[in-house]
Design a protein around this motif. Structure first.
Motif, PDB file in Angstrom:
ATOM      1  N   PRO A  32       0.803  -1.224   0.000  1.00 41.17           N
ATOM      2  CA  PRO A  32       0.000   0.000   0.000  1.00 41.17           C
ATOM      3  C   PRO A  32       0.838   1.278   0.000  1.00 41.17           C
ATOM      4  N   VAL A  33       1.953   1.282   0.715  1.00 40.27           N
ATOM      5  CA  VAL A  33       2.772   2.490   0.790  1.00 40.27           C
ATOM      6  C   VAL A  33       3.410   2.776  -0.566  1.00 40.27           C
ATOM      7  N   GLU A  34       3.928   1.742  -1.218  1.00 38.59           N
ATOM      8  CA  GLU A  34       4.544   1.930  -2.534  1.00 38.59           C
ATOM      9  C   GLU A  34       3.513   2.385  -3.563  1.00 38.59           C
ATOM     10  N   VAL A  35       2.320   1.804  -3.505  1.00 38.42           N
ATOM     11  CA  VAL A  35       1.272   2.217  -4.432  1.00 38.42           C
ATOM     12  C   VAL A  35       0.874   3.665  -4.167  1.00 38.42           C
ATOM     13  N   ALA A  36       0.716   4.027  -2.907  1.00 42.89           N
ATOM     14  CA  ALA A  36       0.348   5.403  -2.567  1.00 42.89           C
ATOM     15  C   ALA A  36       1.404   6.387  -3.042  1.00 42.89           C
ATOM     16  N   ARG A  37       2.677   6.011  -2.885  1.00 44.67           N
ATOM     17  CA  ARG A  37       3.759   6.893  -3.329  1.00 44.67           C
ATOM     18  C   ARG A  37       3.717   7.081  -4.845  1.00 44.67           C
ATOM     19  N   ASP A  38       3.498   5.996  -5.567  1.00 43.22           N
ATOM     20  CA  ASP A  38       3.413   6.081  -7.025  1.00 43.22           C
ATOM     21  C   ASP A  38       2.223   6.931  -7.448  1.00 43.22           C
ATOM     22  N   PHE A  39       1.079   6.726  -6.798  1.00 42.27           N
ATOM     23  CA  PHE A  39      -0.111   7.521  -7.107  1.00 42.27           C
ATOM     24  C   PHE A  39       0.154   9.010  -6.901  1.00 42.27           C
ATOM     25  N   ALA A  40       0.739   9.343  -5.742  1.00 39.50           N
ATOM     26  CA  ALA A  40       0.953  10.750  -5.416  1.00 39.50           C
ATOM     27  C   ALA A  40       1.988  11.397  -6.330  1.00 39.50           C
ATOM     28  N   GLU A  41       2.988  10.644  -6.745  1.00 38.08           N
ATOM     29  CA  GLU A  41       3.983  11.194  -7.667  1.00 38.08           C
ATOM     30  C   GLU A  41       3.350  11.603  -8.985  1.00 38.08           C
ATOM     31  N   LYS A  42       2.353  10.853  -9.427  1.00 37.92           N
ATOM     32  CA  LYS A  42       1.728  11.124 -10.718  1.00 37.92           C
ATOM     33  C   LYS A  42       0.558  12.100 -10.623  1.00 37.92           C
ATOM     34  N   THR A  59      -9.643   0.583  14.235  1.00 34.60           N
ATOM     35  CA  THR A  59      -8.919   0.094  13.062  1.00 34.60           C
ATOM     36  C   THR A  59      -7.486  -0.254  13.420  1.00 34.60           C
ATOM     37  N   ASP A  60      -6.964  -1.257  12.703  1.00 38.06           N
ATOM     38  CA  ASP A  60      -5.548  -1.605  12.838  1.00 38.06           C
ATOM     39  C   ASP A  60      -4.723  -0.987  11.718  1.00 38.06           C
ATOM     40  N   ASN A  61      -5.339  -0.153  10.904  1.00 37.35           N
ATOM     41  CA  ASN A  61      -4.642   0.439   9.763  1.00 37.35           C
ATOM     42  C   ASN A  61      -3.981   1.776  10.091  1.00 37.35           C
ATOM     43  N   SER A  62      -4.089   2.227  11.330  1.00 43.70           N
ATOM     44  CA  SER A  62      -3.623   3.573  11.667  1.00 43.70           C
ATOM     45  C   SER A  62      -2.144   3.774  11.377  1.00 43.70           C
ATOM     46  N   ALA A  63      -1.310   2.833  11.792  1.00 45.21           N
ATOM     47  CA  ALA A  63       0.135   2.986  11.566  1.00 45.21           C
ATOM     48  C   ALA A  63       0.442   3.015  10.074  1.00 45.21           C
ATOM     49  N   LEU A  64      -0.248   2.192   9.309  1.00 44.25           N
ATOM     50  CA  LEU A  64      -0.048   2.174   7.862  1.00 44.25           C
ATOM     51  C   LEU A  64      -0.454   3.505   7.236  1.00 44.25           C
ATOM     52  N   ILE A  65      -1.580   4.039   7.653  1.00 44.51           N
ATOM     53  CA  ILE A  65      -2.039   5.322   7.111  1.00 44.51           C
ATOM     54  C   ILE A  65      -1.084   6.447   7.497  1.00 44.51           C
ATOM     55  N   GLU A  66      -0.608   6.420   8.727  1.00 44.83           N
ATOM     56  CA  GLU A  66       0.371   7.427   9.154  1.00 44.83           C
ATOM     57  C   GLU A  66       1.630   7.352   8.298  1.00 44.83           C
ATOM     58  N   GLN A  67       2.070   6.141   7.972  1.00 40.96           N
ATOM     59  CA  GLN A  67       3.254   5.985   7.119  1.00 40.96           C
ATOM     60  C   GLN A  67       2.987   6.538   5.726  1.00 40.96           C
ATOM     61  N   ILE A  68       1.805   6.292   5.199  1.00 47.43           N
ATOM     62  CA  ILE A  68       1.453   6.834   3.885  1.00 47.43           C
ATOM     63  C   ILE A  68       1.492   8.357   3.922  1.00 47.43           C
ATOM     64  N   ILE A  69       0.876   8.944   4.942  1.00 45.60           N
ATOM     65  CA  ILE A  69       0.846  10.408   5.047  1.00 45.60           C
ATOM     66  C   ILE A  69       2.261  10.978   5.119  1.00 45.60           C
ATOM     67  N   ARG A  70       3.137  10.318   5.883  1.00 42.26           N
ATOM     68  CA  ARG A  70       4.508  10.821   6.071  1.00 42.26           C
ATOM     69  C   ARG A  70       5.349  10.706   4.814  1.00 42.26           C
ATOM     70  N   THR A  71       5.087   9.692   3.996  1.00 43.03           N
ATOM     71  CA  THR A  71       6.040   9.376   2.936  1.00 43.03           C
ATOM     72  C   THR A  71       5.598   9.760   1.536  1.00 43.03           C
ATOM     73  N   VAL A  72       4.305   9.957   1.290  1.00 43.38           N
ATOM     74  CA  VAL A  72       3.911  10.245  -0.093  1.00 43.38           C
ATOM     75  C   VAL A  72       4.294  11.676  -0.465  1.00 43.38           C
ATOM     76  N   ILE A  92      -6.070  15.240  11.020  1.00 43.83           N
ATOM     77  CA  ILE A  92      -5.548  16.496  10.467  1.00 43.83           C
ATOM     78  C   ILE A  92      -4.220  16.848  11.132  1.00 43.83           C
ATOM     79  N   ASP A  93      -4.143  16.632  12.436  1.00 39.54           N
ATOM     80  CA  ASP A  93      -2.874  16.864  13.133  1.00 39.54           C
ATOM     81  C   ASP A  93      -1.786  15.911  12.631  1.00 39.54           C
ATOM     82  N   ALA A  94      -2.185  14.722  12.178  1.00 35.47           N
ATOM     83  CA  ALA A  94      -1.217  13.742  11.668  1.00 35.47           C
ATOM     84  C   ALA A  94      -0.740  14.080  10.264  1.00 35.47           C
ATOM     85  N   GLY A  95      -1.388  15.044   9.628  1.00 35.62           N
ATOM     86  CA  GLY A  95      -0.917  15.492   8.325  1.00 35.62           C
ATOM     87  C   GLY A  95      -1.848  15.251   7.162  1.00 35.62           C
ATOM     88  N   ALA A  96      -3.032  14.684   7.403  1.00 38.59           N
ATOM     89  CA  ALA A  96      -3.984  14.523   6.312  1.00 38.59           C
ATOM     90  C   ALA A  96      -4.408  15.903   5.810  1.00 38.59           C
TER      91      ALA A  96
END
Length: 248
Positions: A32-42, A59-72, A92-96
């Motif tokens: 998911p992180v690699e796909v999100a990065r590719d999506f955001a680059e384009k 949800t157990d997806n919080s850490a994954l979503i935080e990583q996406i927000i930080r890296t895309v 929003i505080d996390a960067g969304a």
């Protein structure tokens, strides 16, 4: 017109739903992180929906979503389980860049108003529409509301956008979707983002010229390779204005 490539997350995996059924997703075996990065680059944006938060709130997806927000290398528009002001503030505080409020808007419209006041132009309203009526609980329940009724509740609030999902088009792959998003866009003071309307590049070409449509969310068609994201972004871009050479 902005393209919003979307990741739909369930149990840490990218999935797509058939007819909104959370219990029978199509699973895409990708990072998911690699796909999100590719999506955001384009596309500069990526739309993320946390289906576990939709279904359970927790949800157990919080850490994954935080990583996406930080890296895309772009902006994240995040939806799923936005039922309290604390949760909206947390993301929003996390960067969304934006958070999306869906079914909660139908039972607690004051939350949308409070959030839009606290975070102007960062709150997105999501309306799922089937046979002319707004749906709730992940397409399971039909409400009595016409989408234009719900729009009226928030006409004076500083929303960033309204995501309108045409369920009829999404499940039947019909072309009637343009009439729904056109009707909503004509009545809305807020930019409209269409969802459920795109299965081919031709659909983007058609939607691009609907007034007041600010963008479209595309998910399944990207993962199935029916649409190439870069081609979609190029097609959705504004046409260059013609210039007239000055007389010498």
């Amino acid at each position: 017109m902005q393209i919003y490539p979307t990741l739909q997350l369930q149990d840490g995996r990218c999935v797509s739903l058939s007819r909104g059924a959370l219990d029978n997703p199509a699973i895409w075996h990708v990072d998911p992180v690699e796909v999100a990065r590719d999506f955001a680059e384009k596309a500069r944006w990526v739309h993320v929906t946390d289906f576990d938060a939709v279904a359970r709130g927790e949800t157990d997806n919080s850490a994954l979503i935080e990583q996406i927000i930080r890296t895309v290398p772009g902006s994240v528009q995040l939806g799923g389980g936005m039922r309290t002001m604390d949760r909206i503030t947390r993301w929003i505080d996390a960067g969304a860049a934006r958070v999306v409020i869906g079914q909660t808007a139908l039972v607690n419209p004051d939350l949308v108003k409070e959030a839009a006041l606290a975070y102007p132009d960062q709150i997105v309203l999501a309306l799922d529409v089937y046979q002319g009526k707004v749906m709730s609980r992940g397409w399971r329940d039909t409400t009595v509301f016409d989408p234009l009724d719900v729009l009226g509740w928030f006409e004076n609030d500083a929303l960033a956008a309204i995501v309108v999902t045409d369920i009829d088009a999404d499940i039947e792959e019909t072309e009637a979707s343009v009439s729904l998003v056109t009707r909503v866009a004509e009545a809305s003071r807020t930019p409209v983002i269409a969802r459920g309307t795109i299965s081919s590049l031709d659909d983007i070409s058609r939607l691009k010229y609907v007034p007041q449509i600010a963008g479209t969310v595309i998910g399944r068609a990207l993962f199935s390779k029916a649409i190439d994201l870069q081609e979609a972004v190029n097609l959705a871009a504004p046409e260059p204005e013609e210039t007239v050479a000055p007389f010498v």
